[in-house]
Design an enzyme around this catalytic site. Structure first.
Site, PDB file in Angstrom:
ATOM      1  N   TYR A  69       0.779  -1.283  -0.109  1.00 48.35           N
ATOM      2  CA  TYR A  69       0.042   0.040  -0.131  1.00 48.35           C
ATOM      3  C   TYR A  69       0.886   1.297   0.152  1.00 48.35           C
ATOM      4  CZ  TYR A  69      -4.221  -2.667   0.109  1.00 48.35           C
ATOM      5  OH  TYR A  69      -5.477  -3.499  -0.228  1.00 48.35           O
ATOM      6  N   ASN A 104     -12.327   2.610  -7.288  1.00 44.47           N
ATOM      7  CA  ASN A 104     -11.138   3.036  -6.931  1.00 44.47           C
ATOM      8  C   ASN A 104     -10.659   3.875  -5.567  1.00 44.47           C
ATOM      9  OD1 ASN A 104     -10.809   2.476  -9.809  1.00 44.47           O
ATOM     10  ND2 ASN A 104     -11.082   4.276 -10.504  1.00 44.47           N
ATOM     11  N   HIS A 121     -14.987   1.099  -2.253  1.00 43.69           N
ATOM     12  CA  HIS A 121     -13.811   0.201  -1.725  1.00 43.69           C
ATOM     13  C   HIS A 121     -12.651   1.004  -0.818  1.00 43.69           C
ATOM     14  CE1 HIS A 121     -14.703  -2.926  -5.083  1.00 43.69           C
ATOM     15  NE2 HIS A 121     -15.529  -2.770  -3.854  1.00 43.69           N
ATOM     16  N   CYS A 129      -7.052   2.812  13.128  1.00 44.85           N
ATOM     17  CA  CYS A 129      -6.438   1.829  13.966  1.00 44.85           C
ATOM     18  C   CYS A 129      -7.381   0.663  14.492  1.00 44.85           C
ATOM     19  CB  CYS A 129      -6.442   2.517  15.308  1.00 44.85           C
ATOM     20  SG  CYS A 129      -6.076   1.209  16.754  1.00 44.85           S
ATOM     21  N   CYS A 150      -0.956   2.814  16.575  1.00 42.88           N
ATOM     22  CA  CYS A 150      -1.868   3.944  17.216  1.00 42.88           C
ATOM     23  C   CYS A 150      -1.293   4.146  18.483  1.00 42.88           C
ATOM     24  CB  CYS A 150      -3.128   3.557  17.177  1.00 42.88           C
ATOM     25  SG  CYS A 150      -4.292   4.423  18.416  1.00 42.88           S
ATOM     26  N   CYS A 152      -2.897   4.039  21.087  1.00 40.96           N
ATOM     27  CA  CYS A 152      -3.556   3.071  22.040  1.00 40.96           C
ATOM     28  C   CYS A 152      -2.623   1.909  21.918  1.00 40.96           C
ATOM     29  CB  CYS A 152      -4.861   3.011  21.736  1.00 40.96           C
ATOM     30  SG  CYS A 152      -5.298   1.826  20.251  1.00 40.96           S
ATOM     31  N   THR A 190     -13.835  -0.739 -16.168  1.00 41.71           N
ATOM     32  CA  THR A 190     -13.938  -1.750 -15.036  1.00 41.71           C
ATOM     33  C   THR A 190     -14.111  -3.056 -15.658  1.00 41.71           C
ATOM     34  OG1 THR A 190     -14.800  -2.674 -13.028  1.00 41.71           O
ATOM     35  CG2 THR A 190     -16.496  -1.463 -14.600  1.00 41.71           C
ATOM     36  N   ASN A 215     -14.796   1.046 -22.514  1.00 36.40           N
ATOM     37  CA  ASN A 215     -13.489   0.215 -22.096  1.00 36.40           C
ATOM     38  C   ASN A 215     -12.994  -0.098 -23.321  1.00 36.40           C
ATOM     39  OD1 ASN A 215     -11.980  -2.065 -21.352  1.00 36.40           O
ATOM     40  ND2 ASN A 215     -13.398  -2.270 -19.511  1.00 36.40           N
TER      41      ASN A 215
HETATM   42  C1  BV8 Z   1     -17.660  -9.282  -0.291  1.00 39.23           C
HETATM   43  C2  BV8 Z   1      -9.690  -2.325  -2.656  1.00 39.23           C
HETATM   44  C3  BV8 Z   1     -18.954 -10.380   1.249  1.00 39.23           C
HETATM   45  C4  BV8 Z   1      -8.514  -2.829  -2.107  1.00 39.23           C
HETATM   46  C5  BV8 Z   1     -10.818  -3.991  -3.939  1.00 39.23           C
HETATM   47  C6  BV8 Z   1     -16.695 -15.956  -6.253  1.00 39.23           C
HETATM   48  C7  BV8 Z   1     -17.793 -15.348  -7.017  1.00 39.23           C
HETATM   49  C8  BV8 Z   1     -18.235 -14.148  -6.879  1.00 39.23           C
HETATM   50  C9  BV8 Z   1     -17.879 -13.221  -5.796  1.00 39.23           C
HETATM   51  C10 BV8 Z   1     -16.937 -13.967  -4.841  1.00 39.23           C
HETATM   52  C11 BV8 Z   1     -16.394 -15.062  -5.297  1.00 39.23           C
HETATM   53  N1  BV8 Z   1     -15.470 -15.153  -4.337  1.00 39.23           N
HETATM   54  C12 BV8 Z   1     -15.182 -14.334  -3.430  1.00 39.23           C
HETATM   55  C13 BV8 Z   1     -16.112 -13.366  -3.830  1.00 39.23           C
HETATM   56  C14 BV8 Z   1     -16.525 -11.835  -3.222  1.00 39.23           C
HETATM   57  C15 BV8 Z   1     -15.352 -11.092  -3.856  1.00 39.23           C
HETATM   58  C16 BV8 Z   1     -15.177 -11.030  -5.187  1.00 39.23           C
HETATM   59  O1  BV8 Z   1     -16.167 -10.562  -6.212  1.00 39.23           O
HETATM   60  N2  BV8 Z   1     -14.329 -11.927  -5.788  1.00 39.23           N
HETATM   61  C17 BV8 Z   1     -13.962 -11.817  -7.186  1.00 39.23           C
HETATM   62  C18 BV8 Z   1     -12.444 -11.505  -7.576  1.00 39.23           C
HETATM   63  C19 BV8 Z   1     -14.457 -12.887  -7.771  1.00 39.23           C
HETATM   64  N3  BV8 Z   1     -15.848  -9.546  -3.367  1.00 39.23           N
HETATM   65  C20 BV8 Z   1     -15.756  -9.496  -2.055  1.00 39.23           C
HETATM   66  O2  BV8 Z   1     -14.821 -10.043  -1.322  1.00 39.23           O
HETATM   67  C21 BV8 Z   1     -16.153  -8.032  -1.614  1.00 39.23           C
HETATM   68  N4  BV8 Z   1     -16.897  -8.137  -0.299  1.00 39.23           N
HETATM   69  O3  BV8 Z   1     -18.044  -9.721  -1.128  1.00 39.23           O
HETATM   70  O4  BV8 Z   1     -18.064  -9.321   1.184  1.00 39.23           O
HETATM   71  C22 BV8 Z   1     -19.359 -10.399   2.652  1.00 39.23           C
HETATM   72  C23 BV8 Z   1     -20.701 -10.721   2.716  1.00 39.23           C
HETATM   73  C24 BV8 Z   1     -21.206 -10.780   4.054  1.00 39.23           C
HETATM   74  C25 BV8 Z   1     -20.193 -10.369   4.884  1.00 39.23           C
HETATM   75  C26 BV8 Z   1     -18.784 -10.315   4.776  1.00 39.23           C
HETATM   76  C27 BV8 Z   1     -18.523 -10.157   3.683  1.00 39.23           C
HETATM   77  C28 BV8 Z   1     -15.096  -7.022  -1.419  1.00 39.23           C
HETATM   78  C29 BV8 Z   1     -14.402  -6.856  -2.698  1.00 39.23           C
HETATM   79  C30 BV8 Z   1     -13.471  -5.463  -2.586  1.00 39.23           C
HETATM   80  C31 BV8 Z   1     -11.858  -5.903  -2.794  1.00 39.23           C
HETATM   81  N5  BV8 Z   1     -11.338  -4.564  -2.887  1.00 39.23           N
HETATM   82  N6  BV8 Z   1      -9.897  -2.747  -4.135  1.00 39.23           N
HETATM   83  C32 BV8 Z   1      -7.353  -2.254  -3.002  1.00 39.23           C
HETATM   84  O5  BV8 Z   1      -7.492  -1.813  -3.990  1.00 39.23           O
HETATM   85  O6  BV8 Z   1      -6.340  -2.604  -2.668  1.00 39.23           O
HETATM   86  S1  BV8 Z   1     -10.980  -4.925  -5.507  1.00 39.23           S
HETATM   87  C33 BV8 Z   1     -10.263  -4.073  -6.761  1.00 39.23           C
HETATM   88  O7  BV8 Z   1     -10.420  -4.836  -8.035  1.00 39.23           O
HETATM   89  C34 BV8 Z   1     -10.774  -2.767  -7.035  1.00 39.23           C
HETATM   90  O8  BV8 Z   1     -11.062  -1.797  -6.045  1.00 39.23           O
HETATM   91  C35 BV8 Z   1     -11.955  -2.824  -7.985  1.00 39.23           C
HETATM   92  O9  BV8 Z   1     -12.923  -2.948  -7.327  1.00 39.23           O
HETATM   93  C36 BV8 Z   1     -11.690  -4.301  -8.373  1.00 39.23           C
HETATM   94  C37 BV8 Z   1     -11.968  -4.803  -9.827  1.00 39.23           C
HETATM   95  O10 BV8 Z   1     -10.953  -3.797 -10.720  1.00 39.23           O
HETATM   96  P1  BV8 Z   1     -11.208  -2.990 -11.944  1.00 39.23           P
HETATM   97  O11 BV8 Z   1     -11.284  -1.744 -11.154  1.00 39.23           O
HETATM   98  O12 BV8 Z   1     -12.158  -3.604 -12.583  1.00 39.23           O
HETATM   99  O13 BV8 Z   1      -9.770  -3.064 -12.481  1.00 39.23           O
HETATM  100  P2  BV8 Z   1      -9.181  -4.369 -13.343  1.00 39.23           P
HETATM  101  O14 BV8 Z   1      -7.815  -3.763 -13.725  1.00 39.23           O
HETATM  102  O15 BV8 Z   1      -9.807  -5.465 -12.930  1.00 39.23           O
HETATM  103  O16 BV8 Z   1      -9.849  -3.926 -14.693  1.00 39.23           O
HETATM  104  C38 BV8 Z   1      -9.436  -2.425 -15.432  1.00 39.23           C
HETATM  105  C39 BV8 Z   1     -10.302  -2.306 -16.624  1.00 39.23           C
HETATM  106  O17 BV8 Z   1      -9.980  -1.115 -17.000  1.00 39.23           O
HETATM  107  C40 BV8 Z   1     -10.027  -3.426 -18.000  1.00 39.23           C
HETATM  108  O18 BV8 Z   1     -11.286  -3.850 -17.965  1.00 39.23           O
HETATM  109  C41 BV8 Z   1      -9.240  -2.663 -18.735  1.00 39.23           C
HETATM  110  O19 BV8 Z   1      -9.770  -3.012 -19.966  1.00 39.23           O
HETATM  111  C42 BV8 Z   1      -9.952  -1.393 -18.481  1.00 39.23           C
HETATM  112  N7  BV8 Z   1      -8.877  -0.247 -19.061  1.00 39.23           N
HETATM  113  C43 BV8 Z   1      -7.653  -0.201 -19.089  1.00 39.23           C
HETATM  114  N8  BV8 Z   1      -7.009   0.996 -19.847  1.00 39.23           N
HETATM  115  C44 BV8 Z   1      -8.322   1.564 -19.793  1.00 39.23           C
HETATM  116  C45 BV8 Z   1      -9.468   1.068 -19.439  1.00 39.23           C
HETATM  117  N9  BV8 Z   1     -10.742   1.597 -19.570  1.00 39.23           N
HETATM  118  C46 BV8 Z   1     -10.839   2.804 -19.761  1.00 39.23           C
HETATM  119  N10 BV8 Z   1      -9.602   3.684 -20.295  1.00 39.23           N
HETATM  120  C47 BV8 Z   1      -8.590   3.099 -20.222  1.00 39.23           C
HETATM  121  N11 BV8 Z   1      -7.621   3.948 -20.848  1.00 39.23           N
HETATM  122 ZN    ZN Z   2      -5.876   3.049  18.387  1.00 39.51          ZN
END
Ligand code: BV8
Ligand code: ZN
Length: 252
Positions: A69, A104, A121, A129, A150, A152, A190, A215
């Protein structure tokens, strides 16, 4: 001179639209120099997401996750919003309600001037903390191998949503409501694979929105979209914005 052919249908719908949503992913920041997740230069090319963006990863090796990070925060600190972010900010006053819903964590939409922004996200510029939950504003990036603590004594973590974690409730509710009201819903830069965020375009379409994807590559969403504008958001969005402003007689 616009190089993208925008359909009459899209223009008519935008000129009549009250509510528009721009749902964005890492692709809108690509032209600012922020690497995407899954692209060839993707930040996850070396690691799998679960190995870094998850609580398990953090508990297993907090120093490695902080290092990742800190590296991303350093990249984001050096970049600027691009023409795509700026075009979305210019579109905001053209509609009764224009909402950016972003996956993002780079804060570039706000830095470009967008005001109605929902961060699904979290935000890499914020940390908190894990014990007392106090925000740790302006936290210095930890030295390599160290873990910020922190007053604490608790461990400080980035204020982002990891895999397996819930999305911030208020942001999620507001984003679902905006998708349900949208006359036009843009899915921009996305891969539409991370849920529940990726369910928003489908929810919008079910509620009657005209669904437009921007995209350079097709995604699993493309077959469902009403229009697919193939190309980089940094070129398409400014052209669309110019066309909108000129079609409205230059009125902002
Ligand atoms: C949750 C923050 C549940 C951190 C991120 C199986 C099936 C379905 C779902 C799941 C599964 N197993 C697990 C899950 C759930 C999981 C999930 O969906 N996994 C996926 C991988 C299968 N989701 C979660 O865990 C979420 N939470 O479900 O909680 C729950 C329920 C009850 C109680 C408790 C919990 C949380 C998900 C959030 C994860 N955090 N980011 C960090 O950034 O470090 S995810 C991260 O990837 C991003 O934030 C973003 O959201 C995500 C997708 O990435 P994109 O933004 O789409 O980027 P990517 O590189 O993939 O694509 C870029 C695109 O841009 C491409 O298409 C490219 O062609 C295009 N591009 C390139 N250049 C350009 C362009 N477009 C335009 N112009 C350009 N110039
Ligand atoms: Zn603290």
């Amino acid at each position: 001179m616009s190089t993208t052919a925008f359909s009459r249908n899209l223009l008519d719908r935008l000129l009549k639209a009250d509510e528009v949503v721009a749902f964005t992913g890492a692709g809108v920041s690509a032209e600012s120099g922020v690497p995407t997740f899954r692209g060839t230069d993707g930040i996850w090319s070396k690691f799998k997401p679960e190995e870094l963006a998850s609580m398990e990863a953090f508990m297993r090796n907090p120093a490695l996750v902080w290092e990742w990070y800190a590296h991303r925060r350093a990249i984001i600190g050096d970049v600027r919003p691009n023409a795509g972010h700026e075009a979305l900010a210019r579109m905001e006053p053209l509609f009764s309600r224009f909402t950016v819903v972003t996956q993002n964590i780079d804060n570039l939409h706000r830095r470009a001037g967008s005001r109605r922004v929902h961060e699904l996200h979290g935000n890499i510029e914020r940390s908190y903390c894990m014990t007392c939950l106090k925000q740790a504003p302006g936290l210095d990036l930890p030295e390599r191998g160290s873990i910020p603590r922190c007053a604490c004594g608790g461990v400080i973590r980035p204020d982002v949503v990891w895999f397996g974690e819930m999305l911030p409730e208020e942001e999620w509710e507001a984003s679902m409501a905006a998708a349900g009201r949208a006359d036009v819903f843009f899915s921009i830069g996305t891969s539409a694979v991370v849920y529940p965020a990726a369910s928003l375009p489908y929810a919008a379409k079910r509620s009657g929105a005209y669904l437009v994807e921007i995209n350079p590559e097709p995604t699993p969403l493309t077959p469902t979209s009403d229009e697919y504008l193939q190309g980089p958001s940094g070129s398409i969005l400014p052209e669309l914005c110019e066309l909108l402003v000129s079609s409205r007689g230059g009125k902002r």
